[in-house]
Design a protein around this motif. Structure first.
Motif, PDB file in Angstrom:
ATOM      1  N   PRO A 120       0.788  -1.245   0.000  1.00 36.79           N
ATOM      2  CA  PRO A 120       0.000   0.000   0.000  1.00 36.79           C
ATOM      3  C   PRO A 120       0.815   1.287   0.000  1.00 36.79           C
ATOM      4  O   PRO A 120       0.218   2.363   0.043  1.00 36.79           O
ATOM      5  N   ARG A 176      -5.012  -2.952  -3.839  1.00 32.36           N
ATOM      6  CA  ARG A 176      -3.990  -2.440  -2.916  1.00 32.36           C
ATOM      7  C   ARG A 176      -3.423  -1.106  -3.416  1.00 32.36           C
ATOM      8  O   ARG A 176      -3.059  -0.234  -2.627  1.00 32.36           O
ATOM      9  N   ARG A 225      -5.221   1.939  -2.136  1.00 30.17           N
ATOM     10  CA  ARG A 225      -4.744   2.478  -0.848  1.00 30.17           C
ATOM     11  C   ARG A 225      -3.480   3.318  -1.053  1.00 30.17           C
ATOM     12  O   ARG A 225      -3.274   4.326  -0.383  1.00 30.17           O
TER      13      ARG A 225
END
Ligand SMILES: C[S@@+](CC[C@H](N)C(=O)[O-])C[C@H]1O[C@@H](n2cnc3c(N)ncnc32)[C@H](O)[C@@H]1O
Length: 412
Positions: free
Chosen positions: A234, A257, A260
């Motif tokens: 992330p 991911r 994020r």
């Protein structure tokens, strides 16, 4: 649907210990709770996962047969809360209510009441018990690599709730109470609600374990350098690279991911070119001054932050991970400019994903060499014979430990 934090904690435990789910990926039991109760449920579940072995040893003399999992988890939670000093009547009453209200387990409410009253009368029931042991598949190679004493010390650190470490943007002058660590991270003893802390809204810092934060200083990115962060999401390390002024390409195979990572870039006001791709097939249009390869791994170095991992992993994924790490490394080495450098790292305690991976890479690539690790604030004891950094949870034990990592800087 769980109506209290304790009920939700028991459901979380059932999912992790019964279904092999990752704690962070179980949402359903939390749905009806306030944000504060959700956080409490997750905290309680994690606390029990750090002490399952001790709780079971305390309960064993009082149970002739093992009750259903829900009952066992209610008992484990109550034992751990009693050991933490919670008032016995509240803990016992809610445990009994939780079991009584369950369609399948209701008949066990009398047993729960009787057992917990006996446990509540014990003095410091965990005091003489060793910390929870790692599972055999992991403990054995760790004892072989680091010795029994070191592994016991790791287990002692993994039993504690870890502190929160922050990486702070260079130059931020804000005021945040914490322990400045020798390597530059800021350690908070108790974080509370992070988004309420000074600097959060302006993106002056991000949460990142102190050991994880060392890979970027090891790579030492310079302003304007072209750097690719393979396996970036992330994005803790992407943020460090961008904050150092590098021109960063952040690549990851997981779109979710990377979402994020994009949020983290937006909050901190930092920038990177984000690429969704498989690093095994991606074809870059340029070569790079520096490459960070934070390869997918067993994550066995992060057990102090993820106490669910020992219960849901069995080591079988290593058969795929180790060749994947080697393939990613071989491919990435081909993208370095002459004179460029690459940091390979894994948040693993297993030499197969670190020291042995390095030895194999040096054997496969004549001319490849290790640039001995030098990062501000490092302890020379962290340096391996080969010049890599071996970080372990039992290092800085008095301060709350650090995640386990292997990291090495390579050049040719
Ligand atoms: C250890 S995590 C990276 C953590 C990240 N560097 C950070 O500091 O926040 C490993 C990452 O590798 C990614 N990954 C796994 N296989 C990959 C592949 N073949 N190509 C690119 N990324 C991959 C996973 O999606 C995961 O996000």
């Amino acid at each position: 649907m769980a109506k209290t934090a304790r009920a939700a904690a028991v459901h979380l435990l059932n999912e992790v210990l019964g279904e092999g789910a990752l704690l962070g990926q179980v949402d359903a039991p939390l749905a009806a709770l306030s944000p504060a109760d959700r956080a409490r449920a997750q905290r309680l579940a994690a606390l029990v996962l750090r002490h399952v072995e001790q709780a079971d040893r305390v309960l064993k003399p009082f149970l002739r047969k093992t009750p259903p999992l829900l009952v066992v988890n209610v008992l484990r939670l109550a034992v751990v809360e009693l050991v933490q000093g919670e008032a016995a009547h509240g803990v016992v009453n809610e445990a009994v209510t939780l079991v009584r209200n369950d369609r399948h387990a209701g008949a066990f409410s009398g047993l729960v009441n009787a057992v917990l009253r006996k446990v509540a009368a014990l003095e410091a029931p965990f005091a003489k018990l060793p910390p929870q042991r790692l599972p055999y598949w992991l403990r054995k190679p760790l004892v072989d690599a680091w010795g029994r004493e070191a592994v016991t010390a790791m287990e002692a650190v993994q039993a504690q709730v870890p502190p929160v470490d922050l990486s702070v943007k260079p130059g931020w002058q804000g005021d945040l109470a914490g322990e400045p660590l020798p390597t530059g991270s800021l350690r908070l003893a108790s974080a509370g609600q992070l988004s309420a802390l000074p600097g959060y809204a302006e993106g002056a810092w991000w949460v990142q374990d102190a050991a994880a934060a060392l890979a970027v200083p090891l790579l030492a990115p310079q302003p304007g350098e072209a750097v690719v962060d393979l396996c970036a999401a992330p994005g803790g390390k992407t943020l460090q690279l961008a904050a150092a002024g590098a021109e960063v390409t952040a690549l990851d195979i997981s779109e979710a991911r990377l979402g994020r990572l994009r949020e983290n870039l937006a909050r901190t006001g930092l920038s990177a070119q984000v690429v969704v791709a498989d690093a095994l097939t991606w074809q870059p249009e340029r070569q790079f001054d520096a490459i960070l390869l934070d390869a997918p791994c067993s994550a066995t170095g992060t057990i102090r932050r993820h106490p669910d991992l020992p219960f849901i992993k069995d080591g079988s994924e290593l058969a795929e991970l180790v060749p994947l790490q080697a393939a990613l490394l071989d491919r990435a080495l081909g993208w370095l400019k002459p004179g460029g450098r690459l940091v390979y790292c894994t948040c693993s305690l297993l030499p197969d994903e670190g020291e042995a991976q390095l030895a194999a890479a040096l054997a496969r690539h004549p001319g490849l060499r290790v640039e001995p690790a030098a990062v501000p604030g490092m302890d020379p004891a962290w340096l391996t014979e080969a010049g890599a950094l071996r970080l372990r949870p039992d290092y800085w034990a008095g301060r709350g430990g650090m995640d386990g990592f292997f990291m090495v800087r390579l050049a040719r």
